[in-house]
Write a protein that holds these residues in place. Structure first.
Motif, PDB file in Angstrom:
ATOM      1  N   SER A   1       0.809  -1.217   0.000  1.00 54.64           N
ATOM      2  CA  SER A   1       0.000   0.000   0.000  1.00 54.64           C
ATOM      3  C   SER A   1       0.846   1.272   0.000  1.00 54.64           C
ATOM      4  CB  SER A   1      -0.929   0.010   1.221  1.00 54.64           C
ATOM      5  OG  SER A   1      -0.179   0.091   2.420  1.00 54.64           O
TER       6      SER A   1
ATOM      7  N   TRP B   1       0.420   3.885  -2.816  1.00 52.52           N
ATOM      8  CA  TRP B   1      -0.762   3.582  -3.619  1.00 52.52           C
ATOM      9  C   TRP B   1      -1.762   4.730  -3.529  1.00 52.52           C
ATOM     10  CZ3 TRP B   1      -1.253  -0.159  -7.081  1.00 52.52           C
ATOM     11  CH2 TRP B   1      -2.519  -0.437  -7.615  1.00 52.52           C
ATOM     12  N   ASN B   2      -2.562   4.894  -4.601  1.00 52.77           N
ATOM     13  CA  ASN B   2      -3.578   5.942  -4.587  1.00 52.77           C
ATOM     14  C   ASN B   2      -4.765   5.518  -5.444  1.00 52.77           C
ATOM     15  OD1 ASN B   2      -2.987   6.643  -7.380  1.00 52.77           O
ATOM     16  ND2 ASN B   2      -1.166   7.695  -6.604  1.00 52.77           N
ATOM     17  N   ASP B   3      -5.830   6.326  -5.432  1.00 53.69           N
ATOM     18  CA  ASP B   3      -7.054   5.974  -6.162  1.00 53.69           C
ATOM     19  C   ASP B   3      -6.857   5.970  -7.672  1.00 53.69           C
ATOM     20  OD1 ASP B   3      -8.885   5.433  -4.102  1.00 53.69           O
ATOM     21  OD2 ASP B   3      -9.151   7.565  -3.704  1.00 53.69           O
ATOM     22  N   SER B   4      -5.953   6.804  -8.154  1.00 55.15           N
ATOM     23  CA  SER B   4      -5.698   6.815  -9.594  1.00 55.15           C
ATOM     24  C   SER B   4      -5.162   5.464 -10.048  1.00 55.15           C
ATOM     25  CB  SER B   4      -4.706   7.921  -9.950  1.00 55.15           C
ATOM     26  OG  SER B   4      -4.396   7.880 -11.333  1.00 55.15           O
TER      27      SER B   4
ATOM     28  N   GLU C   1      -6.302  -0.658   3.456  1.00 59.84           N
ATOM     29  CA  GLU C   1      -4.996  -1.239   3.746  1.00 59.84           C
ATOM     30  C   GLU C   1      -5.158  -2.383   4.734  1.00 59.84           C
ATOM     31  OE1 GLU C   1      -2.636   1.954   5.203  1.00 59.84           O
ATOM     32  OE2 GLU C   1      -2.306   2.847   3.231  1.00 59.84           O
TER      33      GLU C   1
END
Length: 501
Positions: A187, A190-193, A214
Motif C-alpha cells: 500500500s 498507492w492511490n485511487d488513480s 490497507e
C-alpha cells in the motif's frame, strides 16, 4: 423452483430450465436444477452419459447403501516375448549377430524421435517453453517480459493479465515476472488513480470504482510502488518494483464495484420473495415478453446466465433483461434493457460442459436498492459442502409446471463432487465446470425456468455468485440435486470477456 416437502421417486423425465411450451430449450439442453456442485474433490472429468432427446430420471438407491467400487488392479507381471527372447531354442541367434540388430533398432528409434521433434517444433510446440503465449496474438513472450509494463504482446495481453483480486477481503495481487508467482501489492505510495487503472485492467468500468483499504500483509515479499518522480505515467505496471520488504507491511484491498449487498427482509423459511431488494442481482431474461431464463447482475453492463439458455437463440436483439422486479406481471408493462452482445463459452449440449454465457447490455442498469450486482468469487475462495446457499428464480413450482408468477427462493446445501458423481446420484457426469447443490432427500430444488439464475452464498457479510443454474434430473427428486455452472472455474473467462468487450 420446487420447495414442497413431498419427496418424489421413480419418476422418469429430465428437467430443463426452459419452459417446454415456449419451445425452449433445445432437446439436449441441460435440465434445470438449483444445486451447486462445489467441493473441489477429484472426480472423473469426462461424463459418460450423453443427454438424449427424451427426458429421464433414475431414482437410484439410498446413498447410505452405496459403497464406492475400486477398479481391480492387475498384479500379474506379464511379459511379451520380444525379438531377442529365446522362445525357440532351435532357432537361437548367435551373440555376434545380435549387436547389429540392436544397433539398427536404436538408430531407427533415434531417427523417428528426431522426425517427431522436428514436426513438433515446426508447429510451434516447443517455441514457448520459457515464457507465456499471448492469447490474442498467439505470440510467445518470455516470463521476464510478462507484466513488465511494455507492449510485448501486440494486443497488450501481457499487461491486462497482471492483476487479480484474492480472497473475501479483495486483496490486490500482481503477477511477478521475477518470482513467477502472484504477490500482494504494497500500500506504500498507492492511490485511487492507480486503483482505477488496476480495476480497469481487470475488466471493470471506471465508473464503478469504489476505493481501497490497507490490510496487514503476511507475505515476505510484496510489490511496492516505485518511489520515482514519474508517477504520472498511465503504465500501471511500470510503477511497481520488486522489493524484499514492504516498509508499512500493509497490502492493498481493492474494491472495483459495490457488490453482494441486499436488504435483509427475507422471511425465514419462506419460499415466495415478498420484498424487492432481497435478491437485487436476479434478472429475468425474456424473448417477446416471455420469461425463458434467469440471470445475475455482475456489473451495470454485464449479466451472467447459462449457455443453454442462449445456445439456439444467440441473437442479442431478441432478448430483453428485466431487473428489479418480483412478478412477471410487473414486467409486462416495463421497458427492460436491450442486449448488445451475447458471449457463449465453449458449451457442449450433449454433456452440459461449460454451461455459462454473458450478456452485455446496450445501456447500463441504474443501480438502486432493488438493482445491485452480486460479487464474483475472488481467487482463493473455496466453497465446500455442506455450505448453505440460496437459489432464486421464476421457475416452475413442480416438474413440468408453468413458471411461477412471483420470484421464489430456496435454501439448499452444497454437495461434494465425490458424492454427486457416485452411482446412485449422477454417476460420473459431474466435471470441474459443474457444482452440485440441493438436498439428497429431495423436496427442494430449482425447476424449469430457473436456468441461468444465481446460486449464491454469504461470506464476510457479502453475497457471492457460486453458480448459474444449469441442469438436473427432474425437480426435487431424491438423489437428484441441481447442477450448476461452477463460476469459480469460469472466473478467468468472465474477466477476459469483460476486458475484451
Amino acid at each position: 423452483m420446487q420447495t414442497a416437502d413431498t419427496i418424489y421417486d421413480n419418476v422418469s423425465h429430465l428437467n430443463y430450465g426452459f419452459q417446454h411450451e415456449e419451445q425452449r430449450p433445445p432437446p439436449y439442453a441441460p435440465p434445470s436444477g438449483i444445486n451447486p456442485a462445489l467441493p473441489q474433490y477429484p472426480g472423473p472429468q469426462n461424463p459418460q452419459h450423453l443427454y438424449q432427446n427424451s427426458e429421464r430420471y433414475s431414482p437410484a438407491q439410498s446413498l447410505h447403501q452405496y459403497t464406492p467400487q475400486t477398479a481391480a488392479v492387475n498384479t500379474h507381471h506379464t511379459v511379451t516375448p520380444g525379438p531377442y527372447l529365446d522362445v525357440n531354442p532351435a532357432h537361437k541367434v548367435s551373440r555376434r549377430k545380435k549387436w547389429p540388430i540392436i544397433l539398427g533398432i536404436v538408430i531407427t528409434l533415434l531417427v523417428v524421435a528426431g522426425v517427431i521433434a522436428v514436426v513438433l517444433w515446426f508447429y510451434g510446440v516447443f517455441d514457448c517453453l520459457q515464457g507465456r503465449r499471448c492469447q490474442t496474438d498467439n505470440e510467445c513472450v518470455s516470463f521476464s517480459q510478462w507484466c513488465d509494463g511494455e507492449h510485448n504482446c501486440p494486443s497488450g495481453d501481457n499487461k491486462t493479465q497482471c492483476f487479480r483480486l484474492f480472497g473475501s477481503n479483495f486483496l490486490l495481487q500482481m503477477y511477478s515476472n521475477v518470482t513467477l508467482k502472484w504477490e500482494n501489492v504494497c500500500s506504500d505510495g498507492w492511490n485511487d488513480s492507480l486503483g482505477m487503472q488496476a480495476c480497469e485492467e481487470m475488466g471493470y468500468e471506471r465508473s464503478t470504482y469504489v476505493g481501497y483499504e490497507e490490510f496487514y500483509s503476511s507475505a515476505s515479499t510484496d510489490y511496492m510502488l516505485a518511489k520515482t518522480d514519474s508517477l504520472s505515467s498511465s503504465n500501471l505496471t511500470g510503477f511497481l518494483s520488486k522489493t524484499s520488504y514492504c516498509p508499512s507491511n500493509k497490502a492493498v484491498a481493492l474494491k472495483c464495484i459495490v457488490c453482494g449487498q441486499n436488504r435483509e427482509t427475507r422471511i425465514v423459511g419462506g419460499t415466495t420473495v415478498t420484498s424487492k431488494g432481497v435478491w437485487p442481482w436476479q434478472v429475468s431474461l425474456q424473448i417477446s415478453r416471455r420469461h425463458l431464463c434467469g440471470g445475475s447482475v455482475i456489473t451495470p453492463y454485464w449479466i451472467v446466465t447459462a449457455a443453454h439458455c442462449v445456445h439456439e437463440n444467440s441473437d442479442a436483439r431478441d432478448w430483453t433483461v428485466y431487473a428489479g422486479y418480483l412478478t412477471l406481471a410487473e414486467m409486462q408493462s416495463a421497458t427492460g434493457n436491450s442486449v448488445s452482445r451475447i458471449v457463449i463459452h465453449n458449451f457442449d449440449p450433449r454433456t452440459n460442459e461449460n454451461d455459462i454465457a454473458l450478456m452485455k447490455l446496450n445501456s447500463p442498469l441504474t443501480i438502486t436498492t432493488n438493482v445491485r450486482p452480486v460479487c464474483l468469487p475472488n481467487k482463493g475462495m473455496y466453497f465446500t459442502a455442506p455450505q448453505e446457499c440460496y437459489v432464486t428464480g421464476w421457475g416452475a413450482l413442480f416438474s413440468g409446471g408453468s413458471p411461477s408468477q412471483t420470484l421464489q427462493e430456496a435454501k439448499i446445501q452444497l454437495i461434494d463432487r465425490t458424492t454427486c458423481n457416485s452411482q446412485p446420484v449422477y454417476d460420473r457426469q459431474i466435471t470441474d465446470t459443474m457444482i452440485c447443490a440441493g438436498k439428497l432427500e429431495g423436496g427442494v430444488d430449482s425447476c424449469q425456468g430457473d436456468s441461468g439464475g444465481p446460486l449464491v452464498t454469504k461470506e464476510n457479510s457479502l453475497w457471492w455468485l457460486v453458480g448459474d443454474t444449469s441442469w438436473g434430473d427432474g425437480c426435487a427428486f431424491r438423489n437428484k440435486p441441481g447442477v450448476y455452472g461452477n463460476v469459480t472455474y469460469f472466473l478467468d473467462w468472465i474477466y477476459e470477456q469483460m476486458r475484451k468487450y
